[in-house]
Write an enzyme that holds these catalytic residues in place. Structure first.
Site, PDB file in Angstrom:
ATOM      1  N   CYS A  52      -4.890   2.300  -7.219  1.00  0.00           N
ATOM      2  CA  CYS A  52      -3.989   1.725  -6.213  1.00  0.00           C
ATOM      3  C   CYS A  52      -2.643   2.435  -6.230  1.00  0.00           C
ATOM      4  O   CYS A  52      -2.015   2.549  -7.276  1.00  0.00           O
ATOM      5  CB  CYS A  52      -3.796   0.233  -6.499  1.00  0.00           C
ATOM      6  SG  CYS A  52      -2.466  -0.502  -5.543  1.00  0.00           S
ATOM      7  N   CYS A  55       0.257  -0.150  -7.456  1.00  0.00           N
ATOM      8  CA  CYS A  55       0.300  -0.760  -8.793  1.00  0.00           C
ATOM      9  C   CYS A  55       1.338  -0.059  -9.683  1.00  0.00           C
ATOM     10  O   CYS A  55       1.594   1.137  -9.528  1.00  0.00           O
ATOM     11  CB  CYS A  55      -1.089  -0.680  -9.448  1.00  0.00           C
ATOM     12  SG  CYS A  55      -2.173  -2.060  -9.026  1.00  0.00           S
ATOM     13  N   HIS A 115      -2.114  -6.716  -8.803  1.00  0.00           N
ATOM     14  CA  HIS A 115      -2.930  -6.193  -7.702  1.00  0.00           C
ATOM     15  C   HIS A 115      -3.794  -7.275  -7.053  1.00  0.00           C
ATOM     16  O   HIS A 115      -4.146  -7.186  -5.878  1.00  0.00           O
ATOM     17  CB  HIS A 115      -3.830  -5.071  -8.253  1.00  0.00           C
ATOM     18  CG  HIS A 115      -4.630  -4.369  -7.218  1.00  0.00           C
ATOM     19  ND1 HIS A 115      -4.094  -3.399  -6.398  1.00  0.00           N
ATOM     20  CD2 HIS A 115      -5.933  -4.501  -6.841  1.00  0.00           C
ATOM     21  CE1 HIS A 115      -5.037  -2.962  -5.563  1.00  0.00           C
ATOM     22  NE2 HIS A 115      -6.158  -3.609  -5.814  1.00  0.00           N
ATOM     23  N   ASN A 155       1.680  -6.904   6.915  1.00  0.00           N
ATOM     24  CA  ASN A 155       0.310  -6.857   7.453  1.00  0.00           C
ATOM     25  C   ASN A 155      -0.588  -7.223   6.302  1.00  0.00           C
ATOM     26  O   ASN A 155      -0.590  -6.530   5.289  1.00  0.00           O
ATOM     27  CB  ASN A 155      -0.070  -5.438   7.892  1.00  0.00           C
ATOM     28  CG  ASN A 155       0.747  -4.975   9.058  1.00  0.00           C
ATOM     29  OD1 ASN A 155       1.022  -5.740   9.976  1.00  0.00           O
ATOM     30  ND2 ASN A 155       1.140  -3.721   9.032  1.00  0.00           N
ATOM     31  N   SER A 163      -3.235  -1.214   4.587  1.00  0.00           N
ATOM     32  CA  SER A 163      -3.945  -0.050   4.058  1.00  0.00           C
ATOM     33  C   SER A 163      -4.421  -0.303   2.636  1.00  0.00           C
ATOM     34  O   SER A 163      -5.118   0.524   2.070  1.00  0.00           O
ATOM     35  CB  SER A 163      -3.010   1.159   4.094  1.00  0.00           C
ATOM     36  OG  SER A 163      -1.800   0.840   3.417  1.00  0.00           O
ATOM     37  N   HIS A 166      -3.188  -4.659  -2.333  1.00  0.00           N
ATOM     38  CA  HIS A 166      -2.064  -4.992  -3.224  1.00  0.00           C
ATOM     39  C   HIS A 166      -0.998  -5.724  -2.399  1.00  0.00           C
ATOM     40  O   HIS A 166      -0.642  -5.267  -1.325  1.00  0.00           O
ATOM     41  CB  HIS A 166      -1.486  -3.707  -3.836  1.00  0.00           C
ATOM     42  CG  HIS A 166      -0.554  -3.975  -4.969  1.00  0.00           C
ATOM     43  ND1 HIS A 166      -0.856  -3.668  -6.265  1.00  0.00           N
ATOM     44  CD2 HIS A 166       0.668  -4.563  -4.996  1.00  0.00           C
ATOM     45  CE1 HIS A 166       0.146  -4.033  -7.047  1.00  0.00           C
ATOM     46  NE2 HIS A 166       1.079  -4.585  -6.295  1.00  0.00           N
ATOM     47  N   HIS A 168       1.967  -6.582  -0.494  1.00  0.00           N
ATOM     48  CA  HIS A 168       3.121  -5.780  -0.089  1.00  0.00           C
ATOM     49  C   HIS A 168       3.453  -6.023   1.367  1.00  0.00           C
ATOM     50  O   HIS A 168       2.649  -6.529   2.136  1.00  0.00           O
ATOM     51  CB  HIS A 168       2.839  -4.288  -0.297  1.00  0.00           C
ATOM     52  CG  HIS A 168       1.810  -3.736   0.669  1.00  0.00           C
ATOM     53  ND1 HIS A 168       0.465  -3.968   0.536  1.00  0.00           N
ATOM     54  CD2 HIS A 168       1.956  -2.999   1.800  1.00  0.00           C
ATOM     55  CE1 HIS A 168      -0.184  -3.375   1.528  1.00  0.00           C
ATOM     56  NE2 HIS A 168       0.688  -2.787   2.325  1.00  0.00           N
ATOM     57  N   GLN A 170       6.456  -4.468   4.610  1.00  0.00           N
ATOM     58  CA  GLN A 170       7.260  -3.319   5.026  1.00  0.00           C
ATOM     59  C   GLN A 170       8.591  -3.777   5.603  1.00  0.00           C
ATOM     60  O   GLN A 170       8.748  -4.927   6.020  1.00  0.00           O
ATOM     61  CB  GLN A 170       6.516  -2.517   6.089  1.00  0.00           C
ATOM     62  CG  GLN A 170       5.228  -1.871   5.616  1.00  0.00           C
ATOM     63  CD  GLN A 170       4.734  -0.840   6.627  1.00  0.00           C
ATOM     64  OE1 GLN A 170       5.512  -0.033   7.131  1.00  0.00           O
ATOM     65  NE2 GLN A 170       3.453  -0.870   6.928  1.00  0.00           N
TER      66      GLN A 170
HETATM   67  P1  H2U Z   1       0.565  -1.090   5.262  1.00  0.00           P
HETATM   68  O1  H2U Z   1      -0.520  -1.507   4.321  1.00  0.00           O
HETATM   69  O2  H2U Z   1       1.155  -2.256   6.027  1.00  0.00           O
HETATM   70  O3  H2U Z   1       0.121   0.041   6.136  1.00  0.00           O
HETATM   71  O4  H2U Z   1       1.773  -0.511   4.362  1.00  0.00           O
HETATM   72  C1  H2U Z   1       1.563   0.449   3.366  1.00  0.00           C
HETATM   73  C2  H2U Z   1       2.475   1.620   3.595  1.00  0.00           C
HETATM   74  O5  H2U Z   1       2.483   2.391   2.403  1.00  0.00           O
HETATM   75  C3  H2U Z   1       2.014   2.573   4.697  1.00  0.00           C
HETATM   76  O6  H2U Z   1       2.967   2.532   5.736  1.00  0.00           O
HETATM   77  C4  H2U Z   1       2.725   3.736   2.738  1.00  0.00           C
HETATM   78  C5  H2U Z   1       1.976   3.949   4.033  1.00  0.00           C
HETATM   79  O7  H2U Z   1       2.624   4.925   4.805  1.00  0.00           O
HETATM   80  N1  H2U Z   1       2.305   4.583   1.626  1.00  0.00           N
HETATM   81  C6  H2U Z   1       3.264   5.259   0.890  1.00  0.00           C
HETATM   82  O8  H2U Z   1       4.440   5.210   1.228  1.00  0.00           O
HETATM   83  N2  H2U Z   1       2.882   5.986  -0.189  1.00  0.00           N
HETATM   84  C7  H2U Z   1       1.581   6.126  -0.598  1.00  0.00           C
HETATM   85  O9  H2U Z   1       1.325   6.745  -1.614  1.00  0.00           O
HETATM   86  C8  H2U Z   1       0.497   5.556   0.215  1.00  0.00           C
HETATM   87  C9  H2U Z   1       0.915   4.641   1.331  1.00  0.00           C
HETATM   88 ZN    ZN Z   2      -2.379  -2.398  -6.869  1.00  0.00          ZN
END
Ligand code: H2U
Ligand code: ZN
Length: 355
Positions: A52, A55, A115, A155, A163, A166, A168, A170
């Site tokens: 992840c 994490c 996580h 989201n 995505s 975990h 999180h 934004q």
């Molecule tokens: P979402 O799950 O809402 O997409 O938010 C996760 C964000 O994490 C996503 O916008 C960022 C992605 O660009 N990200 C990083 O900044 N670094 C990473 O190593 C992977 C994902």
């Molecule tokens: Zn994680």
């Protein structure tokens, strides 16, 4: 009491925040479904996942390494949608080919080092730490001279585009007030000017008098399925006091925000005994720009699930070309959210298994 046509006949309801209408078609949920079914987020995640990128201690895609954080952790998105250092340029050909640069930044907020958790499963102190992080981040970004809007959002679930499971969210800070809050602020200001009162305070008073669309509440916040809800289990979390931002909340207010977020997300998870996907976000007073003191802290929750953990609402066809439409009434959705209680289903199974 609700007029009977609102329970049984197709009708339209007005959203005074957006100035838009939604078509409500009660009883249409009976129709058969042979379309797409969704895969719910699995519940059995490890507390730490070496793969992840959120994490503690792990490497992210951009090469950075997360610290061994123990509470919340904020970093600038490695793939930011907005950049702070773009030039200020606009382009206009007859108002038809119209563009402007947009400065800003986007950050990722890890809610917990764990996580396997979600806001619904974190303890109150841990959710309070998320509230404090949101408040501090808002203040920090609002102090950037060009920033006119800070959007805090989450989201949750693959269905809503998260995505990674975990926990999180934004944060995006932008040079312009984004369209949805801009329209809302316009309607709040217009209402205040016309009636000399706060739209959301008046709305809350109506909702609490009747109670039919109230999901849960505490001394500082009330959650309702808004009269004009579009998504099946959409809710609006409203501050009782017309404060502008999370950072204006005192200690008790912040605890209350953490409390209501936990209770609402537990209720969501309990609806289909699954981690309930949604997009949520706060609307707050913009850092600069006069809106006549009309801003009023609130959050919108937009969950896509309709009648099971695998059948979702699509915003297609009429919704794209006409206007939004919903099948179950907001009153029925609120009743369901009240019924499911505030003991998380994962605890319930454990308690029942012990009995
Ligand atoms: P979402 O799950 O809402 O997409 O938010 C996760 C964000 O994490 C996503 O916008 C960022 C992605 O660009 N990200 C990083 O900044 N670094 C990473 O190593 C992977 C994902
Ligand atoms: Zn994680």
């Amino acid at each position: 009491m609700l007029d009977s046509f609102l329970r049984s006949e197709p009708h339209r309801r007005y959203d005074p925040l957006q100035g838009e209408w939604v078509v409500v078609s009660p009883h249409r949920t009976q129709r058969p479904w042979q379309g797409q079914v969704e895969k719910p987020t699995p519940d059995d995640r490890p507390t730490y996942d070496p793969a992840c990128y959120l994490c503690p201690g792990n490497h992210r895609a951009g090469g950075a390494r997360n610290p061994d954080y123990t509470s919340t952790y904020v970093f600038t998105n490695d793939f930011p949608s907005l950049l702070p250092d773009v030039s200020s340029v606009s382009f206009d050909e007859g108002g038809l080919l119209h563009a402007q640069t947009e400065r800003g930044t986007s950050r990722v907020v890890c809610f917990s080092p764990r996580h396997d958790l979600t806001l619904a499963q974190m303890d109150p102190a841990a959710v309070r730490a998320v509230v404090d992080t949101w408040a501090d981040q808002y203040d920090e970004l609002a102090a950037w001279p060009f920033v006119h809007h800070v959007q805090i959002f989450e989201n949750r679930g693959a269905m809503m585009g998260a995505s990674n499971p975990h926990p999180h969210g934004q944060l995006w800070a932008t040079e312009h007030i984004a369209e949805t809050p801009r329209r809302e602020l316009g309607h709040l200001a217009e209402y205040r000017e016309r009636r000399g009162r706060a739209l959301l305070s008046d709305y809350l008073a109506l909702e609490e008098k009747d109670g039919e669309r109230v999901v849960c509440a505490n001394d500082h916040f009330v959650v309702v399925v808004p009269f004009w809800a579009v998504w099946p289990f959409e809710t609006l979390l409203i501050s009782r006091a017309p404060v502008g931002t999370i950072s204006e909340l005192d200690d008790a207010g912040r605890d209350a925000l953490a409390d209501i977020i936990r209770r609402l997300t537990i209720r969501y998870d309990n609806v289909f005994s699954t981690s309930f996907p949604y997009s949520m976000g706060f609307h707050q007073r913009p850092p600069r720009g006069d809106v006549g003191g009309a801003a009023h802290l609130h959050a919108h929750y937009y969950p896509p699930l309709l009648r099971s953990a695998t059948v979702r609402k699509f915003m297609v066809g009429y919704e794209m070309l006409g206007e939004p439409q919903r099948d179950i009434t907001p009153e029925a959705a609120a009743e369901r959210l009240r019924e499911v209680g505030e003991l998380h289903y994962s605890q319930r199974t454990a308690t029942e298994a012990q009995a």
